[in-house]
Design an enzyme around this catalytic site. Sequence first.
Site, PDB file in Angstrom:
ATOM      1  N   TYR A   1       8.344  11.307  -1.923  1.00 37.56           N
ATOM      2  CA  TYR A   1       8.051   9.876  -2.143  1.00 37.56           C
ATOM      3  C   TYR A   1       9.311   9.037  -1.944  1.00 37.56           C
ATOM      4  O   TYR A   1       9.322   8.065  -1.187  1.00 37.56           O
ATOM      5  CB  TYR A   1       7.478   9.698  -3.558  1.00 37.56           C
ATOM      6  CG  TYR A   1       7.313   8.249  -3.971  1.00 37.56           C
ATOM      7  CD1 TYR A   1       6.220   7.505  -3.539  1.00 37.56           C
ATOM      8  CD2 TYR A   1       8.253   7.627  -4.802  1.00 37.56           C
ATOM      9  CE1 TYR A   1       6.083   6.165  -3.915  1.00 37.56           C
ATOM     10  CE2 TYR A   1       8.112   6.305  -5.178  1.00 37.56           C
ATOM     11  CZ  TYR A   1       7.027   5.578  -4.738  1.00 37.56           C
ATOM     12  OH  TYR A   1       6.898   4.253  -5.110  1.00 37.56           O
TER      13      TYR A   1
ATOM     14  N   GLN B   1       1.029   5.700  -1.435  1.00 40.66           N
ATOM     15  CA  GLN B   1       0.691   6.861  -2.242  1.00 40.66           C
ATOM     16  C   GLN B   1       1.808   6.898  -3.280  1.00 40.66           C
ATOM     17  O   GLN B   1       2.970   7.114  -2.934  1.00 40.66           O
ATOM     18  CB  GLN B   1       0.701   8.071  -1.304  1.00 40.66           C
ATOM     19  CG  GLN B   1       0.237   9.402  -1.837  1.00 40.66           C
ATOM     20  CD  GLN B   1       0.967   9.914  -3.040  1.00 40.66           C
ATOM     21  OE1 GLN B   1       0.421   9.888  -4.157  1.00 40.66           O
ATOM     22  NE2 GLN B   1       2.194  10.341  -2.887  1.00 40.66           N
TER      23      GLN B   1
ATOM     24  N   GLY C   1      15.379  18.000 -14.494  1.00 38.69           N
ATOM     25  CA  GLY C   1      15.733  17.066 -13.417  1.00 38.69           C
ATOM     26  C   GLY C   1      15.450  15.612 -13.747  1.00 38.69           C
ATOM     27  O   GLY C   1      15.548  14.752 -12.872  1.00 38.69           O
TER      28      GLY C   1
ATOM     29  N   ALA D   1       0.847  -1.206   0.000  1.00 40.68           N
ATOM     30  CA  ALA D   1       0.000   0.000   0.000  1.00 40.68           C
ATOM     31  C   ALA D   1       0.875   1.245   0.000  1.00 40.68           C
ATOM     32  O   ALA D   1       1.846   1.332   0.749  1.00 40.68           O
ATOM     33  CB  ALA D   1      -0.901   0.004   1.234  1.00 40.68           C
TER      34      ALA D   1
HETATM   35  N1  LIG Z   1       4.405   0.492 -10.263  1.00 41.79           N
HETATM   36  C1  LIG Z   1       5.702   0.798 -10.185  1.00 41.79           C
HETATM   37  O1  LIG Z   1       6.388   1.013 -11.199  1.00 41.79           O
HETATM   38  C2  LIG Z   1       6.385   0.868  -8.837  1.00 41.79           C
HETATM   39  C3  LIG Z   1       7.739   1.226  -8.792  1.00 41.79           C
HETATM   40  C4  LIG Z   1       8.372   1.296  -7.567  1.00 41.79           C
HETATM   41  C5  LIG Z   1       7.686   0.975  -6.408  1.00 41.79           C
HETATM   42  N2  LIG Z   1       6.385   0.642  -6.462  1.00 41.79           N
HETATM   43  C6  LIG Z   1       5.700   0.321  -5.191  1.00 41.79           C
HETATM   44  O2  LIG Z   1       4.925  -0.838  -5.370  1.00 41.79           O
HETATM   45  C7  LIG Z   1       3.761  -0.774  -4.543  1.00 41.79           C
HETATM   46  C8  LIG Z   1       2.526  -1.023  -5.396  1.00 41.79           C
HETATM   47  O3  LIG Z   1       2.455  -0.007  -6.376  1.00 41.79           O
HETATM   48  P1  LIG Z   1       1.416  -0.028  -7.588  1.00 41.79           P
HETATM   49  O4  LIG Z   1       2.118   0.480  -8.775  1.00 41.79           O
HETATM   50  O5  LIG Z   1       0.721  -1.347  -7.635  1.00 41.79           O
HETATM   51  O6  LIG Z   1       0.452   1.135  -7.130  1.00 41.79           O
HETATM   52  P2  LIG Z   1      -1.127   1.159  -6.936  1.00 41.79           P
HETATM   53  O7  LIG Z   1      -1.507   2.582  -6.675  1.00 41.79           O
HETATM   54  O8  LIG Z   1      -1.785   0.417  -8.032  1.00 41.79           O
HETATM   55  O9  LIG Z   1      -1.277   0.304  -5.610  1.00 41.79           O
HETATM   56  C9  LIG Z   1      -1.138   0.861  -4.339  1.00 41.79           C
HETATM   57  C10 LIG Z   1      -2.404   0.507  -3.568  1.00 41.79           C
HETATM   58  O10 LIG Z   1      -2.274   0.997  -2.234  1.00 41.79           O
HETATM   59  C11 LIG Z   1      -3.541   1.430  -1.824  1.00 41.79           C
HETATM   60  N3  LIG Z   1      -3.353   2.394  -0.751  1.00 41.79           N
HETATM   61  C12 LIG Z   1      -2.786   3.620  -0.834  1.00 41.79           C
HETATM   62  N4  LIG Z   1      -2.780   4.207   0.385  1.00 41.79           N
HETATM   63  C13 LIG Z   1      -3.362   3.321   1.244  1.00 41.79           C
HETATM   64  C14 LIG Z   1      -3.649   3.334   2.616  1.00 41.79           C
HETATM   65  N5  LIG Z   1      -3.324   4.373   3.403  1.00 41.79           N
HETATM   66  N6  LIG Z   1      -4.265   2.255   3.169  1.00 41.79           N
HETATM   67  C15 LIG Z   1      -4.585   1.184   2.407  1.00 41.79           C
HETATM   68  N7  LIG Z   1      -4.333   1.101   1.092  1.00 41.79           N
HETATM   69  C16 LIG Z   1      -3.729   2.167   0.515  1.00 41.79           C
HETATM   70  C17 LIG Z   1      -4.159   2.070  -3.048  1.00 41.79           C
HETATM   71  O11 LIG Z   1      -5.571   2.092  -2.942  1.00 41.79           O
HETATM   72  C18 LIG Z   1      -3.664   1.140  -4.167  1.00 41.79           C
HETATM   73  O12 LIG Z   1      -4.592   0.118  -4.449  1.00 41.79           O
HETATM   74  C19 LIG Z   1       3.788   0.612  -3.899  1.00 41.79           C
HETATM   75  O13 LIG Z   1       4.346   0.483  -2.607  1.00 41.79           O
HETATM   76  C20 LIG Z   1       4.721   1.413  -4.788  1.00 41.79           C
HETATM   77  O14 LIG Z   1       5.348   2.461  -4.082  1.00 41.79           O
HETATM   78  C21 LIG Z   1       5.704   0.583  -7.647  1.00 41.79           C
END
Ligand SMILES: NC(=O)c1ccc[n+]([C@@H]2O[C@H](COP(=O)([O-])OP(=O)(O)OC[C@H]3O[C@@H](n4cnc5c(N)ncnc54)[C@H](O)[C@@H]3O)[C@@H](O)[C@H]2O)c1
Length: 299
Positions: free
Chosen positions: A123, A59, A252, A57
């Site tokens: 972030y 932002q 940047g 989870a």
């Molecule tokens: N997609 C990428 O390229 C990428 C790259 C680096 C890191 N990440 C990390 O991977 C993880 C998943 O990312 P994603 O791309 O699937 O994003 P996403 O936004 O699809 O998934 C994140 C989920 O977290 C939930 N969420 C946010 N705040 C919350 C809270 N306070 N309580 C409960 N749920 C909450 C959102 O509703 C969402 O469903 C994240 O931690 C993100 O930082 C993703």
Amino acid sequence: MIVLEALRRGGANLAHRRGDAGLAVVQGDAAEPWGAALAAARRGALAGPVAAVIHLAAQIDVQRSLADPALDARENLVATLQAIDFASAEGARLVFASSAAVYGATDAAPTREESAQWPRSPYGIHKLAAEMHVRVAAQLRGLSAICLRFFNVYGPRQDPQSPYAGVIARFLRRALAGEALEIYGDGEQTRDFVYIDDVVSGVVAACERGPRDGSALNLGSGREHSVRELAERVLLATRSEVAVRRLPERRGELRRSRAEIQRAWEALSYAPRVGLDAGLARTVGWMLGAARTEGEGAR
Ligand SMILES: NC(=O)c1ccc[n+]([C@@H]2O[C@H](COP(=O)([O-])OP(=O)(O)OC[C@H]3O[C@@H](n4cnc5c(N)ncnc54)[C@H](O)[C@@H]3O)[C@@H](O)[C@H]2O)c1
């Protein structure tokens, strides 16, 4: 398995698994103590010891983190503290989804886990600070934990409408909609695009294997592709002939990004299998299927 999810976007990416036996989706805020939200699910059919907590989870909007760092701290840092507390109390292993954003201004390619870490957004700062908390909890509280630094993840069920969708989701959506692809600057900036199934295999392996001291491993493809090359491959994958337009360079912006994945291979037997063209083809297939389903639903 219990999924704790804010369901702010309606949990659309979980819709296809609703009703699966052994899966409970619980609405809750990861930045609040997890116990209350999960207690009801645990009293039900899913009772039993928790083996692993996968903390995804977040932002994930970097621009939003710049506009509202305090909100980002809540969702990315405080939520991880709650994950640490929950996993510690349960005696469970913690797998924390960190990000290549912790490297920030580092232009070293390939990027190694020990490469300099100069995050350039709240972030990235909060992901790095959260990693540090995970490591300290492993040292002081005996928590078994691992941090995984995802690079540019793409694949089915990523929301292409999202203003902060990754460049692949954005390019595919535009190509399928007949809209020009937009490249910032000369397009020679590179990224490490990693297909979702490969990341999932790394995460699953990390639930049982790998460092226990909270240290971090890169999860990328180990390859780099320029954004210009990506645009060409997207046109092929979508059989589209839309124009590719250049926009002014974004200040940047990182020039190169490629993960060194040797350590993940050694610790988790992590070996990405889906190359960019195959990953694009699968993602296009899913997007066309999703569009058809929506169309049928609307009839
Ligand atoms: N997609 C990428 O390229 C990428 C790259 C680096 C890191 N990440 C990390 O991977 C993880 C998943 O990312 P994603 O791309 O699937 O994003 P996403 O936004 O699809 O998934 C994140 C989920 O977290 C939930 N969420 C946010 N705040 C919350 C809270 N306070 N309580 C409960 N749920 C909450 C959102 O509703 C969402 O469903 C994240 O931690 C993100 O930082 C993703």
